[in-house]
Design a protein around this motif. Structure first.
Motif, PDB file in Angstrom:
ATOM      1  N   THR B  23       0.851  -1.187   0.000  1.00  0.00           N
ATOM      2  CA  THR B  23       0.000   0.000   0.000  1.00  0.00           C
ATOM      3  C   THR B  23       0.884   1.234   0.000  1.00  0.00           C
ATOM      4  O   THR B  23       1.766   1.375   0.856  1.00  0.00           O
ATOM      5  N   VAL B  24       0.635   2.104  -0.960  1.00  0.00           N
ATOM      6  CA  VAL B  24       1.443   3.300  -1.144  1.00  0.00           C
ATOM      7  C   VAL B  24       0.662   4.529  -0.694  1.00  0.00           C
ATOM      8  O   VAL B  24      -0.509   4.697  -1.038  1.00  0.00           O
ATOM      9  N   SER B  25       1.295   5.388   0.073  1.00  0.00           N
ATOM     10  CA  SER B  25       0.687   6.654   0.473  1.00  0.00           C
ATOM     11  C   SER B  25       1.651   7.790   0.143  1.00  0.00           C
ATOM     12  O   SER B  25       2.861   7.596   0.094  1.00  0.00           O
ATOM     13  N   GLY B  26       1.094   8.965  -0.114  1.00  0.00           N
ATOM     14  CA  GLY B  26       1.917  10.128  -0.407  1.00  0.00           C
ATOM     15  C   GLY B  26       2.337  10.265  -1.858  1.00  0.00           C
ATOM     16  O   GLY B  26       3.031  11.221  -2.219  1.00  0.00           O
ATOM     17  N   TYR B  27       1.935   9.327  -2.698  1.00  0.00           N
ATOM     18  CA  TYR B  27       2.272   9.388  -4.127  1.00  0.00           C
ATOM     19  C   TYR B  27       1.354   8.456  -4.885  1.00  0.00           C
ATOM     20  O   TYR B  27       1.089   7.341  -4.428  1.00  0.00           O
ATOM     21  N   SER B  28       0.900   8.882  -6.059  1.00  0.00           N
ATOM     22  CA  SER B  28       0.039   8.045  -6.880  1.00  0.00           C
ATOM     23  C   SER B  28       0.863   7.050  -7.681  1.00  0.00           C
ATOM     24  O   SER B  28       1.826   7.431  -8.365  1.00  0.00           O
ATOM     25  N   ILE B  29       0.475   5.761  -7.629  1.00  0.00           N
ATOM     26  CA  ILE B  29       1.234   4.756  -8.377  1.00  0.00           C
ATOM     27  C   ILE B  29       1.008   4.896  -9.885  1.00  0.00           C
ATOM     28  O   ILE B  29       1.648   4.203 -10.675  1.00  0.00           O
ATOM     29  N   SER B  30       0.121   5.796 -10.272  1.00  0.00           N
ATOM     30  CA  SER B  30      -0.082   6.075 -11.699  1.00  0.00           C
ATOM     31  C   SER B  30       0.951   7.067 -12.230  1.00  0.00           C
ATOM     32  O   SER B  30       0.964   7.373 -13.421  1.00  0.00           O
ATOM     33  N   GLY B  31       1.790   7.583 -11.342  1.00  0.00           N
ATOM     34  CA  GLY B  31       2.798   8.551 -11.728  1.00  0.00           C
ATOM     35  C   GLY B  31       3.972   7.921 -12.466  1.00  0.00           C
ATOM     36  O   GLY B  31       3.931   6.760 -12.831  1.00  0.00           O
ATOM     37  N   GLY B  32       5.037   8.668 -12.635  1.00  0.00           N
ATOM     38  CA  GLY B  32       6.151   8.243 -13.469  1.00  0.00           C
ATOM     39  C   GLY B  32       7.205   7.393 -12.799  1.00  0.00           C
ATOM     40  O   GLY B  32       8.404   7.669 -12.931  1.00  0.00           O
ATOM     41  N   TYR B  33       6.794   6.370 -12.092  1.00  0.00           N
ATOM     42  CA  TYR B  33       7.738   5.445 -11.463  1.00  0.00           C
ATOM     43  C   TYR B  33       7.309   4.002 -11.723  1.00  0.00           C
ATOM     44  O   TYR B  33       6.139   3.723 -12.005  1.00  0.00           O
ATOM     45  N   TYR B  34       8.284   3.096 -11.602  1.00  0.00           N
ATOM     46  CA  TYR B  34       7.986   1.682 -11.557  1.00  0.00           C
ATOM     47  C   TYR B  34       7.696   1.317 -10.095  1.00  0.00           C
ATOM     48  O   TYR B  34       8.060   2.054  -9.173  1.00  0.00           O
ATOM     49  N   TRP B  35       7.078   0.147  -9.900  1.00  0.00           N
ATOM     50  CA  TRP B  35       6.767  -0.352  -8.563  1.00  0.00           C
ATOM     51  C   TRP B  35       7.229  -1.806  -8.504  1.00  0.00           C
ATOM     52  O   TRP B  35       6.837  -2.615  -9.356  1.00  0.00           O
ATOM     53  N   GLY B  36       8.063  -2.117  -7.508  1.00  0.00           N
ATOM     54  CA  GLY B  36       8.707  -3.418  -7.545  1.00  0.00           C
ATOM     55  C   GLY B  36       8.843  -4.142  -6.225  1.00  0.00           C
ATOM     56  O   GLY B  36       8.460  -3.631  -5.165  1.00  0.00           O
ATOM     57  N   TRP B  37       9.388  -5.334  -6.323  1.00  0.00           N
ATOM     58  CA  TRP B  37       9.587  -6.214  -5.175  1.00  0.00           C
ATOM     59  C   TRP B  37      11.021  -6.742  -5.144  1.00  0.00           C
ATOM     60  O   TRP B  37      11.587  -7.089  -6.187  1.00  0.00           O
ATOM     61  N   ILE B  38      11.568  -6.794  -3.938  1.00  0.00           N
ATOM     62  CA  ILE B  38      12.905  -7.329  -3.687  1.00  0.00           C
ATOM     63  C   ILE B  38      12.780  -8.226  -2.451  1.00  0.00           C
ATOM     64  O   ILE B  38      11.985  -7.953  -1.550  1.00  0.00           O
ATOM     65  N   ARG B  39      13.568  -9.287  -2.385  1.00  0.00           N
ATOM     66  CA  ARG B  39      13.524 -10.147  -1.209  1.00  0.00           C
ATOM     67  C   ARG B  39      14.919 -10.405  -0.672  1.00  0.00           C
ATOM     68  O   ARG B  39      15.920 -10.214  -1.364  1.00  0.00           O
ATOM     69  N   GLN B  40      14.961 -10.849   0.582  1.00  0.00           N
ATOM     70  CA  GLN B  40      16.230 -11.105   1.259  1.00  0.00           C
ATOM     71  C   GLN B  40      16.070 -12.305   2.185  1.00  0.00           C
ATOM     72  O   GLN B  40      15.480 -12.189   3.265  1.00  0.00           O
ATOM     73  N   PRO B  41      16.588 -13.458   1.805  1.00  0.00           N
ATOM     74  CA  PRO B  41      16.549 -14.624   2.698  1.00  0.00           C
ATOM     75  C   PRO B  41      17.292 -14.310   3.987  1.00  0.00           C
ATOM     76  O   PRO B  41      18.235 -13.507   3.991  1.00  0.00           O
ATOM     77  N   PRO B  42      16.904 -14.925   5.085  1.00  0.00           N
ATOM     78  CA  PRO B  42      17.545 -14.650   6.378  1.00  0.00           C
ATOM     79  C   PRO B  42      19.061 -14.798   6.309  1.00  0.00           C
ATOM     80  O   PRO B  42      19.576 -15.830   5.866  1.00  0.00           O
TER      81      PRO B  42
END
Lengths: 109, 118
Positions: B23-42
């Motif tokens: 959930t994103v607040s303070g900026y519209s995800i329709s704007g000029g950015y990508y939205w992504g996922w990163i993970r880190q195993p323990p």
């Protein structure tokens, strides 16, 4: 895709300067200027420190600087402080429209 | 000031599908950015999963591409991750992030630990 290669650990005394290297290939680090660096303290999310090889985001200390030569990028921390002790990761865009992180470097002050 | 917050189950059974929402607040995800996922195993390093632009362009880690899907819900200002056929190797802290055009993550969520176990 293989992770970019970083030295496992680097240490320095307060006030000193250290340099962390990040080695890739001509398909990633060497082929583009989309190299960035992140700082991660234990249990915290990573924080962007450098983008586009050498640019600092607003609010990041000018003690942090980035550069690149060939397939190797570098992050230099000058005037080392206790709060700089953390893990540091480089990352790069790749020519296959992918993204890769480095193996990470633990900085000890 | 943009803020991101991950949510979803902390425990997933092997062979099932991992689903997370950011959930994103303070900026519209329709704007000029990508939205992504990163993970880190323990105890390990960061691994890029993928990211998506509002126009539908999506980029995935080749090693995960057959199992991963990212989508955007502009009406809720959220984006989601689905990772299918999970195994213990998918146990990690999962971070969502805003990704600039230079392919750097300038804002991150706090991360959420997902454990794969029966």
């Amino acid at each position: 895709q293989s992770a970019l290669t970083q030295s496992a650990s680097v240490s320095g005394s307060p006030g000193q300067s250290i340099t962390i290297s990040c080695t890739g290939t001509s398909s990633d680090v060497g082929g583009h200027n989309y190299v960035s660096w992140y700082q991660q303290h234990p249990g915290k999310a990573p924080k962007l420190m450098i983008y586009d090889v050498s640019n600092r985001p607003s609010g990041v200390s000018n003690r942090f600087s980035g550069s690149k030569s060939g397939n190797t990028a570098s992050l230099t921390i000058s005037g080392l402080q206790a709060e700089d002790e953390a893990d540091y990761y480089c990352s790069s865009y790749t020519s296959s429209s992918s993204y890769v992180f480095g193996t990470g470097t633990k900085v000890t002050v | 000031q943009v803020q991101l917050q991950e949510s979803g189950p902390g425990l997933v059974k092997p062979s099932e599908t991992l689903s997370l929402t950011c959930t994103v607040s303070g900026y519209s995800i329709s704007g000029g950015y990508y939205w992504g996922w990163i993970r880190q195993p323990p105890g390990k390093g960061l691994e890029w999963i993928g990211h998506m632009y509002p126009n539908g362009n999506t980029y995935y880690n080749p090693s995960l591409k057959s199992r991963v899907s990212i989508s955007l819900d502009t009406s809720k200002n959220q984006f989601s991750l689905k990772l299918s056929s999970v195994t213990a190797a998918d146990t990690a802290v999962y971070y969502c992030a805003r990704v600039a055009s230079g392919w750097y993550c300038d804002s991150w969520g706090q991360g959420t630990l997902v454990t794969v176990s029966s």
